[in-house]
Write an enzyme that holds these catalytic residues in place. Structure first.
Site, PDB file in Angstrom:
ATOM      1  N   HIS A  65       1.063  -1.096  -0.055  1.00  0.00           N
ATOM      2  CA  HIS A  65      -0.069   0.032   0.054  1.00  0.00           C
ATOM      3  C   HIS A  65       0.853   1.116  -0.072  1.00  0.00           C
ATOM      4  O   HIS A  65       2.165   1.272   0.063  1.00  0.00           O
ATOM      5  CB  HIS A  65      -1.043   0.126   1.241  1.00  0.00           C
ATOM      6  N   HIS A 108       3.789   1.730   2.490  1.00  0.00           N
ATOM      7  CA  HIS A 108       5.330   1.205   1.946  1.00  0.00           C
ATOM      8  C   HIS A 108       6.187   1.904   0.859  1.00  0.00           C
ATOM      9  O   HIS A 108       7.225   2.093   0.800  1.00  0.00           O
ATOM     10  CB  HIS A 108       5.045  -0.176   1.440  1.00  0.00           C
ATOM     11  N   CYS A 151      -0.297  -9.424  16.365  1.00  0.00           N
ATOM     12  CA  CYS A 151       0.731  -8.799  16.752  1.00  0.00           C
ATOM     13  C   CYS A 151       2.133  -9.674  16.641  1.00  0.00           C
ATOM     14  O   CYS A 151       3.153  -9.197  16.693  1.00  0.00           O
ATOM     15  CB  CYS A 151       0.683  -8.141  17.888  1.00  0.00           C
ATOM     16  N   CYS A 183      -6.592  -7.652  22.465  1.00  0.00           N
ATOM     17  CA  CYS A 183      -5.452  -6.959  22.028  1.00  0.00           C
ATOM     18  C   CYS A 183      -5.678  -5.441  21.812  1.00  0.00           C
ATOM     19  O   CYS A 183      -6.812  -5.158  21.149  1.00  0.00           O
ATOM     20  CB  CYS A 183      -4.800  -7.690  20.722  1.00  0.00           C
ATOM     21  N   HIS A 216      -5.757  -5.209  17.709  1.00  0.00           N
ATOM     22  CA  HIS A 216      -6.557  -5.967  16.962  1.00  0.00           C
ATOM     23  C   HIS A 216      -8.206  -6.076  17.444  1.00  0.00           C
ATOM     24  O   HIS A 216      -8.798  -6.709  16.932  1.00  0.00           O
ATOM     25  CB  HIS A 216      -6.125  -7.215  16.483  1.00  0.00           C
ATOM     26  N   LYS A 276      -8.230   6.814   8.524  1.00  0.00           N
ATOM     27  CA  LYS A 276      -7.128   5.528   8.363  1.00  0.00           C
ATOM     28  C   LYS A 276      -7.479   4.627   7.528  1.00  0.00           C
ATOM     29  O   LYS A 276      -8.446   4.224   6.953  1.00  0.00           O
ATOM     30  CB  LYS A 276      -7.492   4.661   9.966  1.00  0.00           C
ATOM     31  N   LYS A 303      -8.672  -2.149   5.135  1.00  0.00           N
ATOM     32  CA  LYS A 303      -9.396  -3.174   4.410  1.00  0.00           C
ATOM     33  C   LYS A 303     -10.828  -2.922   4.498  1.00  0.00           C
ATOM     34  O   LYS A 303     -11.577  -3.168   3.301  1.00  0.00           O
ATOM     35  CB  LYS A 303      -8.867  -4.719   4.478  1.00  0.00           C
TER      36      LYS A 303
HETATM   37 ZN    ZN Z   1      -2.860  -7.669  18.060  1.00  0.00          ZN
END
Ligand code: ZN
Length: 484
Positions: free
Chosen positions: A18, A21, A128, A142, A145, A299, A302
């Site tokens: 993306h 990078h 992670c 998490c 996540h 942000k 996906k």
């Molecule tokens: Zn995580």
């Protein structure tokens, strides 16, 4: 002249590249091109993190063999070199033999007192690939996540990170390990001063799904992915075999610089230097931490469906305009936004400020003097100093802003001196004006080589022969393109 080694971080290859990078690669490339042009001995490195469990999960989801999946995806990242006109010297995959052996060599060189076995039970996030301590956990999940953490219990190797707290703090405070920008340096110091805890640097082969770099001397364990991944920077130089490149660009290089995103700072300014200290190897000298990109203020994700592929941006605006946007739009080290409207504005800057300037001076020179101008000097010593200082601070924007003071000055000079009028009344003065403008444009061409290499090379091609060439617009107007 210093010898300089500059690296981009190695991304997981569990998804397509993306623009984040692309941003990082373009930043490193600007540095590589700038310092090479100064005559320094420079090497640029990029690659892919193949050993992450995330890659395994992505391959499983795609119903593909992991090795095949990872190789194919890694190739897409490698090909950004052509797409973005990058000038990296080498690409390393962490599945390569030179990497696997190098990672094992680093492990073996670490002080045996720093590595110990411990029964471990902790809250682990597969996404992670790290254990979380209670203070980080948000309602059992998490913090990144937002999904429940797994309780994992096993015997692992641990690294005595706590031992290195003071030495790491001193290195960063003294800028022996220079962290740029200052805000990130303070953040790193804050983290260190909270207290560094020992951490697990291996996992069972079963939990790693038999993927990763085996721990030397223990078939039941593979290395925690960050231990092996970070060593890519030296493995690419032939650390495993003590190659000449390793001596030149790691042991003896004056500048060893990592360019990274803010999410992986902890690994680069704490874990990696600590491993190297333990192994008695030289440390990086600089770490530049860039911000993240949002898309139209949101942000990238996906699920929102707003992930932009670099190839789409390049197809729309051209590689030079995309590079220019990344390098000029974002404040150094801070977050930035990619928006269609701003891209159009930045493109218009290239077309109007720079493209028109070059076109007009070449056109006037051809109309009045058959393209021939005098070679006159353009004093750029102070500009060079300011641009050099900017890049020392990884301030790509300030570098380009400096070049643009000359672009603006040249446009103003046309307005005030009016060489197109002078040509009829005072040809000598007109030629002097155009000659000075041409000298400014040649300098601009050189100064922009690290930023927009293709367009800059074209500027120099048109402006450094016996006669100035008046060619097609360097940056065609986009509204015209759309009409066609
Ligand atoms: Zn995580």
């Amino acid at each position: 002249m210093p010898t300089r080694y500059i690296t981009a971080s190695i991304p997981y290859v569990n998804a397509e590249p993306h623009i984040g990078h692309a941003l990082e690669f373009v930043e490193v490339d600007m540095l590589l091109r700038y310092y090479r042009a100064l005559g320094e001995t420079v090497r640029g490195q990029y690659g892919s993190d193949d050993n992450s469990l995330k890659n395994v999960r992505a391959a499983q989801a795609a119903g593909e063999d992991v090795e095949v999946y990872v190789a194919r995806h890694s190739q897409v990242f490698k090909e950004l070199q052509g797409l973005l006109n990058l000038s990296f010297d080498d690409y390393i995959r962490t599945r390569e033999d030179r990497h696997m052996r190098g990672a094992q060599k680093l492990w073996s060189l670490m002080n045996p007192e720093d590595i110990y076995v411990k029964e471990y039970e902790g809250l682990y996030c597969v996404g992670c690939e790290i254990f979380y301590t209670d203070k980080d956990v948000v309602e059992g999940s998490c913090p990144i996540h937002k999904r429940p953490l797994e309780i994992v219990k096993e015997e692992n190797f641990f690294f005595k990170l706590s031992k290195y707290q003071k030495v790491l703090e001193d290195l960063i405070v003294s800028d022996k390990l220079k962290v740029v920008p200052e805000s990130r340096k303070n953040e790193a110091l804050g983290f260190i001063r909270q207290g560094l805890e020992d951490f697990s640097i291996s996992r069972s082969v079963a939990r790693a799904e038999n993927w990763g770099v085996p721990v030397p001397g223990d078939e039941g364990q593979v290395m925690y992915v960050w231990v092996d991944a970070l060593s890519n920077y030296i493995n690419a130089l032939g650390f495993a075999d003590n190659d000449q490149a390793y001596t030149t660009f790691w042991e003896k290089a004056e500048v060893r610089s990592h360019v990274i995103g803010k999410d992986i700072m902890r690994f680069h300014v704490i874990y990696w230097p600590a491993f190297l200290l333990s192994a008695g190897l030289p440390l990086p000298t600089e770490v530049f931490v860039h911000g993240f990109l949002t898309v139209e203020g949101e942000k990238m994700s996906k699920s929102i469906g707003n992930v932009i592929a670099p190839k789409d941006l390049v197809a729309d605006f051209g590689v030079d305009a995309v590079r220019y946007y990344f390098l000029r739009e974002l404040p150094s080290g801070a977050d930035g936004d990619v928006s269609k409207a701003r891209l159009e504005e930045r493109y218009a800057e290239l077309a109007n400020d720079l493209g028109n300037l070059m076109g007009r001076v070449a056109a006037m020179s051809n109309k009045y003097f058959e393209g021939a101008v005098d070679k006159v000097p353009f004093d750029h010593a102070e500009l060079d100093v300011r641009m050099g200082e900017a890049l020392k601070q990884y301030d790509f924007k300030d570098y380009i802003d400096t070049v643009w003071t000359v672009v603006n000055a040249a446009n103003l000079k046309i307005q005030t001196e009016e060489p197109f009028k002078l040509a009829k009344t005072d040809p000598v003065a007109a030629k002097k004006s155009l000659s000075e403008l041409a000298a400014m444009i040649v300098w601009i061409g050189h100064a922009l080589m690290p930023v927009i290499p293709a367009a800059a090379a074209e500027i120099l091609r048109r402006y450094t022969g016996d006669k100035l060439i008046h060619g097609e617009p360097l940056f065609p107007r986009r509204d015209q393109e759309i009409k066609e």
